[in-house]
Motif scaffolding. Structure first.
Motif, PDB file in Angstrom:
ATOM      1  N   PHE A  71       0.981  -1.198   0.025  1.00 55.62           N
ATOM      2  CA  PHE A  71      -0.025   0.043   0.085  1.00 55.62           C
ATOM      3  C   PHE A  71       0.919   1.379  -0.059  1.00 55.62           C
ATOM      4  O   PHE A  71       0.689   2.332  -0.466  1.00 55.62           O
ATOM      5  N   GLY A  72       2.019   1.216   0.703  1.00 55.23           N
ATOM      6  CA  GLY A  72       2.883   2.324   0.686  1.00 55.23           C
ATOM      7  C   GLY A  72       3.299   2.633  -0.682  1.00 55.23           C
ATOM      8  O   GLY A  72       3.341   3.803  -1.257  1.00 55.23           O
ATOM      9  N   LYS A  73       3.702   1.555  -1.522  1.00 58.95           N
ATOM     10  CA  LYS A  73       4.167   1.873  -2.975  1.00 58.95           C
ATOM     11  C   LYS A  73       3.007   2.238  -3.777  1.00 58.95           C
ATOM     12  O   LYS A  73       3.069   2.949  -4.896  1.00 58.95           O
ATOM     13  N   LEU A  74       1.854   1.654  -3.514  1.00 57.53           N
ATOM     14  CA  LEU A  74       0.708   2.420  -4.269  1.00 57.53           C
ATOM     15  C   LEU A  74       0.355   3.773  -3.993  1.00 57.53           C
ATOM     16  O   LEU A  74       0.197   4.524  -4.838  1.00 57.53           O
ATOM     17  N   LEU A  75       0.495   4.255  -2.727  1.00 59.59           N
ATOM     18  CA  LEU A  75       0.444   5.607  -2.519  1.00 59.59           C
ATOM     19  C   LEU A  75       1.468   6.511  -3.332  1.00 59.59           C
ATOM     20  O   LEU A  75       1.329   7.509  -3.981  1.00 59.59           O
ATOM     21  N   TYR A  76       2.612   5.926  -3.398  1.00 60.86           N
ATOM     22  CA  TYR A  76       4.102   6.517  -4.022  1.00 60.86           C
ATOM     23  C   TYR A  76       3.678   6.727  -5.436  1.00 60.86           C
ATOM     24  O   TYR A  76       3.736   7.476  -6.268  1.00 60.86           O
ATOM     25  N   ARG A  77       2.870   5.735  -6.157  1.00 59.96           N
ATOM     26  CA  ARG A  77       2.814   5.635  -7.625  1.00 59.96           C
ATOM     27  C   ARG A  77       1.726   6.597  -7.912  1.00 59.96           C
ATOM     28  O   ARG A  77       1.507   7.337  -8.888  1.00 59.96           O
ATOM     29  N   ILE A  78       0.437   6.754  -6.695  1.00 55.16           N
ATOM     30  CA  ILE A  78      -0.551   7.668  -7.078  1.00 55.16           C
ATOM     31  C   ILE A  78       0.028   8.966  -7.171  1.00 55.16           C
ATOM     32  O   ILE A  78      -0.513   9.877  -8.248  1.00 55.16           O
ATOM     33  N   ILE A  79       1.043   9.255  -6.174  1.00 52.18           N
ATOM     34  CA  ILE A  79       1.640  10.536  -6.340  1.00 52.18           C
ATOM     35  C   ILE A  79       2.334  10.987  -7.351  1.00 52.18           C
ATOM     36  O   ILE A  79       2.159  12.002  -8.223  1.00 52.18           O
ATOM     37  N   GLN A  80       3.266   9.918  -7.822  1.00 50.18           N
ATOM     38  CA  GLN A  80       3.979  10.146  -8.978  1.00 50.18           C
ATOM     39  C   GLN A  80       3.201  10.347 -10.405  1.00 50.18           C
ATOM     40  O   GLN A  80       3.590  11.096 -11.309  1.00 50.18           O
ATOM     41  N   PHE A  81       1.898   9.664 -10.283  1.00 53.95           N
ATOM     42  CA  PHE A  81       1.134   9.747 -11.624  1.00 53.95           C
ATOM     43  C   PHE A  81       0.255  10.972 -11.793  1.00 53.95           C
ATOM     44  O   PHE A  81       0.059  11.577 -12.657  1.00 53.95           O
ATOM     45  N   TYR A  82      -0.319  11.232 -10.537  1.00 52.41           N
ATOM     46  CA  TYR A  82      -1.305  12.376 -10.625  1.00 52.41           C
ATOM     47  C   TYR A  82      -0.613  13.790 -10.000  1.00 52.41           C
ATOM     48  O   TYR A  82      -1.245  14.710 -10.214  1.00 52.41           O
ATOM     49  N   LYS A  83       0.788  13.721  -9.642  1.00 52.89           N
ATOM     50  CA  LYS A  83       1.250  14.822  -9.143  1.00 52.89           C
ATOM     51  C   LYS A  83       0.646  15.826  -8.251  1.00 52.89           C
ATOM     52  O   LYS A  83       0.711  16.909  -8.277  1.00 52.89           O
ATOM     53  N   PRO A  84      -0.067  15.452  -7.172  1.00 50.64           N
ATOM     54  CA  PRO A  84      -0.692  16.451  -6.266  1.00 50.64           C
ATOM     55  C   PRO A  84       0.408  17.234  -5.538  1.00 50.64           C
ATOM     56  O   PRO A  84       1.307  16.569  -5.128  1.00 50.64           O
ATOM     57  N   LYS A  85       0.032  18.592  -5.262  1.00 51.55           N
ATOM     58  CA  LYS A  85       1.007  19.452  -4.663  1.00 51.55           C
ATOM     59  C   LYS A  85       0.852  19.447  -3.270  1.00 51.55           C
ATOM     60  O   LYS A  85       1.697  19.255  -2.470  1.00 51.55           O
ATOM     61  N   ASN A  86      -0.581  19.724  -2.754  1.00 51.69           N
ATOM     62  CA  ASN A  86      -0.701  19.717  -1.381  1.00 51.69           C
ATOM     63  C   ASN A  86      -1.140  18.533  -0.847  1.00 51.69           C
ATOM     64  O   ASN A  86      -2.335  18.180  -1.132  1.00 51.69           O
ATOM     65  N   ILE A  87      -0.298  17.789  -0.231  1.00 54.67           N
ATOM     66  CA  ILE A  87      -0.786  16.085   0.413  1.00 54.67           C
ATOM     67  C   ILE A  87      -1.124  16.496   1.950  1.00 54.67           C
ATOM     68  O   ILE A  87      -0.400  17.169   2.512  1.00 54.67           O
TER      69      ILE A  87
END
Ligand SMILES: C[S@@+](CC[C@H](N)C(=O)[O-])C[C@H]1O[C@@H](n2cnc3c(N)ncnc32)[C@H](O)[C@@H]1O
Length: 261
Positions: free
Chosen positions: A94-110
């Motif tokens: 799940f940590g890696k899923l979060l990582y891929r979501i950030i890399q793909f959609y590029k949210p700035k304020n998390i």
């Protein structure tokens, strides 16, 4: 009893799960094939997992200040760091899923509710150095170790807000002004989960992504998940059993998709 219910819910989830080929909308198909079904194992992820391994052997005892639903595994007021690391942190998958979501959609304020020792925060922060992770934690001793863990990994794009979410969230949101991704992983109870969603929703934009942990953990969390899915601003929801992903993109039609993960 609780674990039997969870097994039953998991079996129901497996029967409900659909294949990626039944994903009609291009946005959903892309999410499944480019993010959910991918694997990640770069050096940042390897380092976070090495840190987890080290934390899982730490005998150091800390005082726990517990505001939330608490742990069903150990409710004592002091705990060994190794027990917190083993029982509270999201696993590598799940940590890696979060990582891929950030890399793909590029949210700035998390925004992350529930820092604990900072394992999931590390995934969120390491995925994109240009993003900032506003993470919230109620337990001062746990947060102190999280900060040590960020320092060890040279993570500088994270700030911890200490205190009860019920007191800190709305104030911090006024400061942040917009939330691009919110990971809700603390106080897994129906009313607080709904309240956190509604508060964050006031600061959401069309591209905001919400990720809720433990959506099937209890009847209350299932009620909260159903409420979130039925919200008028919610469009696409993805049920991965241990987490639920929510999109509020107005151009998507309302759809609830269950997929094996
Ligand atoms: C499941 S852990 C977070 C795990 C972390 N996200 C990870 O995967 O590494 C939940 C955390 O939320 C914190 N928490 C729960 N309810 C809270 C509340 N109402 N206010 C502040 N912190 C809270 C707990 O102290 C705990 O450390």
């Amino acid at each position: 009893m609780k674990s039997l219910q969870l097994i039953f819910r998991y079996i129901k989830y497996l029967f409900r799960a659909r294949s990626k080929h039944s994903a009609q909308a291009p946005f959903l198909y892309e999410l499944i094939t480019q993010v959910i079904d991918k694997t990640t194992d770069d050096n940042s992820c390897k380092n976070i997992e090495a840190l987890r391994k080290e934390l899982c052997t730490q005998e150091r005892i800390i005082k726990i200040t517990d505001f939330g639903a608490g742990s069903t595994i150990n409710n004592s007021k002091t705990r060994k760091v190794k027990d917190v690391a083993k029982n509270s942190a999201k696993n590598a998958k799940f940590g890696k899923l979060l990582y891929r979501i950030i890399q793909f959609y590029k949210p700035k304020n998390i925004l992350e509710l529930g820092t604990s020792l900072g394992i999931s925060t590390s995934y969120l922060a390491k995925a994109d150095a240009n993003a900032h992770v506003f993470t919230f934690e109620g337990c001062p001793e746990t947060a102190k170790i999280a900060q040590e863990n960020f320092d060890k990994q040279n993570i500088t794009n994270t700030s911890i807000t200490l205190g009860d979410f019920n007191l800190t969230l709305s104030e911090k949101l006024k400061e942040i002004e917009t939330v691009d991704l919110a990971f809700i992983d603390g106080n897994h109870q129906e009313k607080p989960t709904i309240a956190y969603f509604e508060e964050c929703l006031k600061y959401a934009n069309n591209n905001t992504i919400f990720i809720f942990d433990d959506i099937h953990w209890s009847d209350g969390m299932e009620n909260a998940w159903n409420y979130i899915k039925s919200n008028t601003r919610t469009t696409l929801t993805i049920d991965l059993f241990f987490v639920g992903i929510v999109f509020v993109k107005s151009e998507l039609s309302k759809e609830d998709f269950t997929i094996r993960f």
